[in-house]
Design a protein around this motif. Structure first.
Motif, PDB file in Angstrom:
ATOM      1  N   GLY B  28       0.839  -1.188   0.000  1.00 53.33           N
ATOM      2  CA  GLY B  28       0.000   0.000   0.000  1.00 53.33           C
ATOM      3  C   GLY B  28       0.870   1.232   0.000  1.00 53.33           C
ATOM      4  O   GLY B  28       2.090   1.145  -0.195  1.00 53.33           O
ATOM      5  N   ARG B  29       0.236   2.380   0.225  1.00 54.01           N
ATOM      6  CA  ARG B  29       0.947   3.663   0.259  1.00 54.01           C
ATOM      7  C   ARG B  29       0.455   4.470   1.449  1.00 54.01           C
ATOM      8  O   ARG B  29      -0.696   4.335   1.855  1.00 54.01           O
ATOM      9  CB  ARG B  29       0.677   4.474  -1.019  1.00 54.01           C
ATOM     10  CG  ARG B  29       1.239   3.858  -2.277  1.00 54.01           C
ATOM     11  CD  ARG B  29       2.705   4.194  -2.485  1.00 54.01           C
ATOM     12  NE  ARG B  29       3.291   3.313  -3.514  1.00 54.01           N
ATOM     13  CZ  ARG B  29       4.562   3.355  -3.877  1.00 54.01           C
ATOM     14  NH1 ARG B  29       5.393   4.233  -3.317  1.00 54.01           N
ATOM     15  NH2 ARG B  29       5.024   2.525  -4.788  1.00 54.01           N
ATOM     16  N   THR B  52      -3.265   9.008   6.140  1.00 61.99           N
ATOM     17  CA  THR B  52      -4.077   7.901   5.644  1.00 61.99           C
ATOM     18  C   THR B  52      -3.182   6.774   5.167  1.00 61.99           C
ATOM     19  O   THR B  52      -2.247   6.994   4.401  1.00 61.99           O
ATOM     20  CB  THR B  52      -4.969   8.364   4.468  1.00 61.99           C
ATOM     21  OG1 THR B  52      -5.721   9.491   4.887  1.00 61.99           O
ATOM     22  CG2 THR B  52      -5.919   7.257   4.034  1.00 61.99           C
ATOM     23  N   ILE B  53      -3.464   5.577   5.658  1.00 63.94           N
ATOM     24  CA  ILE B  53      -2.774   4.392   5.155  1.00 63.94           C
ATOM     25  C   ILE B  53      -3.693   3.751   4.130  1.00 63.94           C
ATOM     26  O   ILE B  53      -4.808   3.336   4.456  1.00 63.94           O
ATOM     27  CB  ILE B  53      -2.471   3.411   6.304  1.00 63.94           C
ATOM     28  CG1 ILE B  53      -1.526   4.064   7.320  1.00 63.94           C
ATOM     29  CG2 ILE B  53      -1.879   2.119   5.762  1.00 63.94           C
ATOM     30  CD1 ILE B  53      -1.288   3.237   8.569  1.00 63.94           C
ATOM     31  N   GLU B  54      -3.254   3.731   2.877  1.00 65.11           N
ATOM     32  CA  GLU B  54      -4.058   3.139   1.806  1.00 65.11           C
ATOM     33  C   GLU B  54      -3.522   1.748   1.515  1.00 65.11           C
ATOM     34  O   GLU B  54      -2.532   1.577   0.785  1.00 65.11           O
ATOM     35  CB  GLU B  54      -3.988   4.007   0.543  1.00 65.11           C
ATOM     36  CG  GLU B  54      -4.600   5.385   0.735  1.00 65.11           C
ATOM     37  CD  GLU B  54      -4.556   6.232  -0.538  1.00 65.11           C
ATOM     38  OE1 GLU B  54      -5.196   7.285  -0.566  1.00 65.11           O
ATOM     39  OE2 GLU B  54      -3.858   5.828  -1.507  1.00 65.11           O
ATOM     40  N   LEU B  55      -4.161   0.748   2.080  1.00 65.72           N
ATOM     41  CA  LEU B  55      -3.771  -0.637   1.837  1.00 65.72           C
ATOM     42  C   LEU B  55      -4.258  -1.038   0.449  1.00 65.72           C
ATOM     43  O   LEU B  55      -5.393  -0.710   0.060  1.00 65.72           O
ATOM     44  CB  LEU B  55      -4.406  -1.534   2.910  1.00 65.72           C
ATOM     45  CG  LEU B  55      -4.057  -3.016   2.872  1.00 65.72           C
ATOM     46  CD1 LEU B  55      -2.590  -3.246   3.211  1.00 65.72           C
ATOM     47  CD2 LEU B  55      -4.947  -3.803   3.840  1.00 65.72           C
ATOM     48  N   LEU B 126      -7.042   3.424   6.326  1.00 68.75           N
ATOM     49  CA  LEU B 126      -6.980   3.663   7.773  1.00 68.75           C
ATOM     50  C   LEU B 126      -6.591   5.109   8.020  1.00 68.75           C
ATOM     51  O   LEU B 126      -5.608   5.596   7.442  1.00 68.75           O
ATOM     52  CB  LEU B 126      -5.927   2.769   8.429  1.00 68.75           C
ATOM     53  CG  LEU B 126      -6.210   1.266   8.546  1.00 68.75           C
ATOM     54  CD1 LEU B 126      -6.028   0.577   7.214  1.00 68.75           C
ATOM     55  CD2 LEU B 126      -5.294   0.638   9.581  1.00 68.75           C
ATOM     56  N   SER B 127      -7.344   5.800   8.866  1.00 66.47           N
ATOM     57  CA  SER B 127      -6.967   7.147   9.304  1.00 66.47           C
ATOM     58  C   SER B 127      -6.216   7.011  10.622  1.00 66.47           C
ATOM     59  O   SER B 127      -6.725   6.392  11.563  1.00 66.47           O
ATOM     60  CB  SER B 127      -8.205   8.020   9.523  1.00 66.47           C
ATOM     61  OG  SER B 127      -8.943   8.101   8.335  1.00 66.47           O
ATOM     62  N   VAL B 128      -5.019   7.602  10.675  1.00 62.22           N
ATOM     63  CA  VAL B 128      -4.154   7.441  11.847  1.00 62.22           C
ATOM     64  C   VAL B 128      -3.460   8.753  12.180  1.00 62.22           C
ATOM     65  O   VAL B 128      -3.335   9.639  11.339  1.00 62.22           O
ATOM     66  CB  VAL B 128      -3.075   6.358  11.603  1.00 62.22           C
ATOM     67  CG1 VAL B 128      -3.723   5.018  11.242  1.00 62.22           C
ATOM     68  CG2 VAL B 128      -2.085   6.785  10.535  1.00 62.22           C
ATOM     69  N   CYS B 133       6.353  10.548   7.796  1.00 66.65           N
ATOM     70  CA  CYS B 133       7.043  10.229   6.529  1.00 66.65           C
ATOM     71  C   CYS B 133       6.489  11.027   5.354  1.00 66.65           C
ATOM     72  O   CYS B 133       5.465  11.698   5.437  1.00 66.65           O
ATOM     73  CB  CYS B 133       6.957   8.745   6.254  1.00 66.65           C
ATOM     74  SG  CYS B 133       5.278   8.123   6.079  1.00 66.65           S
ATOM     75  N   LEU B 134       7.193  10.950   4.254  1.00 65.10           N
ATOM     76  CA  LEU B 134       6.804  11.625   3.018  1.00 65.10           C
ATOM     77  C   LEU B 134       5.524  11.039   2.445  1.00 65.10           C
ATOM     78  O   LEU B 134       5.270   9.834   2.570  1.00 65.10           O
ATOM     79  CB  LEU B 134       7.907  11.440   1.967  1.00 65.10           C
ATOM     80  CG  LEU B 134       9.158  12.302   2.107  1.00 65.10           C
ATOM     81  CD1 LEU B 134      10.198  11.861   1.083  1.00 65.10           C
ATOM     82  CD2 LEU B 134       8.789  13.773   1.896  1.00 65.10           C
ATOM     83  N   ASP B 135       4.749  11.884   1.795  1.00 61.68           N
ATOM     84  CA  ASP B 135       3.562  11.426   1.082  1.00 61.68           C
ATOM     85  C   ASP B 135       3.965  10.402   0.008  1.00 61.68           C
ATOM     86  O   ASP B 135       4.951  10.597  -0.699  1.00 61.68           O
ATOM     87  CB  ASP B 135       2.886  12.633   0.420  1.00 61.68           C
ATOM     88  CG  ASP B 135       1.577  12.252  -0.250  1.00 61.68           C
ATOM     89  OD1 ASP B 135       0.762  11.568   0.390  1.00 61.68           O
ATOM     90  OD2 ASP B 135       1.384  12.634  -1.423  1.00 61.68           O
ATOM     91  N   GLY B 136       3.244   9.316  -0.056  1.00 59.97           N
ATOM     92  CA  GLY B 136       3.515   8.293  -1.065  1.00 59.97           C
ATOM     93  C   GLY B 136       4.450   7.186  -0.604  1.00 59.97           C
ATOM     94  O   GLY B 136       4.772   6.282  -1.377  1.00 59.97           O
ATOM     95  N   THR B 137       4.881   7.217   0.649  1.00 57.31           N
ATOM     96  CA  THR B 137       5.815   6.210   1.167  1.00 57.31           C
ATOM     97  C   THR B 137       5.196   4.802   1.086  1.00 57.31           C
ATOM     98  O   THR B 137       4.047   4.604   1.481  1.00 57.31           O
ATOM     99  CB  THR B 137       6.161   6.543   2.633  1.00 57.31           C
ATOM    100  OG1 THR B 137       6.853   7.793   2.668  1.00 57.31           O
ATOM    101  CG2 THR B 137       7.049   5.475   3.257  1.00 57.31           C
TER     102      THR B 137
END
Lengths: 165, 165
Positions: B28-29, B52-55, B126-128, B133-137
């Protein structure tokens, strides 16, 4: 009961991508008293066995200042684990759960994270307490543990609390 | 002052092995408000920005029961970092230290570990709070945070205490 691929009832597998996105170096090995999965403690707090982290001497210079840390975050590679289960029922739980709600070694990237208490640094070897892995497990990383960012004593895992009560 | 390879005075590099020992899937990103290194907070507790964790939806089934966790341990890949420094002087410290005594992204396996507070799970997002970290990690793993094994409020990092006093 169990199908030939080793999946238990209620477990769900995913088709993994055709290739990897990044590569890892094994930077050392972890020496523990446990040579089979069944011998391993359920988690690192269940045993006070002293284990040894053997860093590849190539990286020894990176240990400078590590001796000043009381605790370390150790990352290692669970190289015996399958990587495709999304719902699983680990040996000590009866019900299946989502992989990302479990600390099971079975996960798309089988990286384990354990907090250890550091006893001693001697050359490229570290004596620690708090590991639960098989003898010979590949080491990925050693990090200082900062209570200010890493310790959340009030954290809770709802499904686990329910199970206990 | 700095040599052309980007190594600062007092920093030491190692020759890395010729090949990798294991492979990782980006699962994910991570979406954050920060698009340059200089914008990123120094650590996850320095900002209360919601990230936001985008799985990857392929793995969404693995999120079952995650909603019951108050905090998560998130592993991600610092894909912009060089991997060969053993002694380094991160931007906010004047003195060089061993890589394994630092949480810098620069390390043989640039896997970052952050504890986040979970606000919401919505499908495979997931909202956390608590990332830096950088966007897109690229995302590597999500694990439940167990206070019983992961929280060590009394832990100390000697070199860091000395610096502060």
């Amino acid at each position: 009961m169990n199908d030939p691929s080793g999946i238990r009832e209620g477990e769900v597998a995913v088709e993994l991508p055709p290739g990897f996105d990044a590569g890892l170096y094994f930077i050392g090995r972890i020496r523990t008293p446990w040579t089979s999965r069944d011998d391993c403690p359920k988690n690192g707090r269940e045993s006070d066995a002293v284990c040894t982290i053997e860093l590849d001497p190539r990286y020894a210079a990176g240990l400078q200042n590590v001796e000043s840390c009381s605790h370390l975050l150790v990352l290692y590679w669970m190289d015996k684990a399958r990587r495709d289960l999304l719902l699983q029922a680990p040996r000590h739980y009866s019900q299946h759960r989502g992989t990302f709600a479990l600390r099971s070694p079975v996960r798309p990237n089988p990286i384990a994270a354990s907090i250890v208490r550091l006893l001693e640094v001697e050359g490229s070897r570290l004596s620690v307490v708090g590991l639960d892995c098989l003898d010979g497990t590949p080491l990925l990383d050693i990090k200082p543990y900062f209570a200010s960012t890493d310790a959340v004593p009030e954290a809770s895992v709802g499904w686990h609390v329910e199970r206990e009560s």
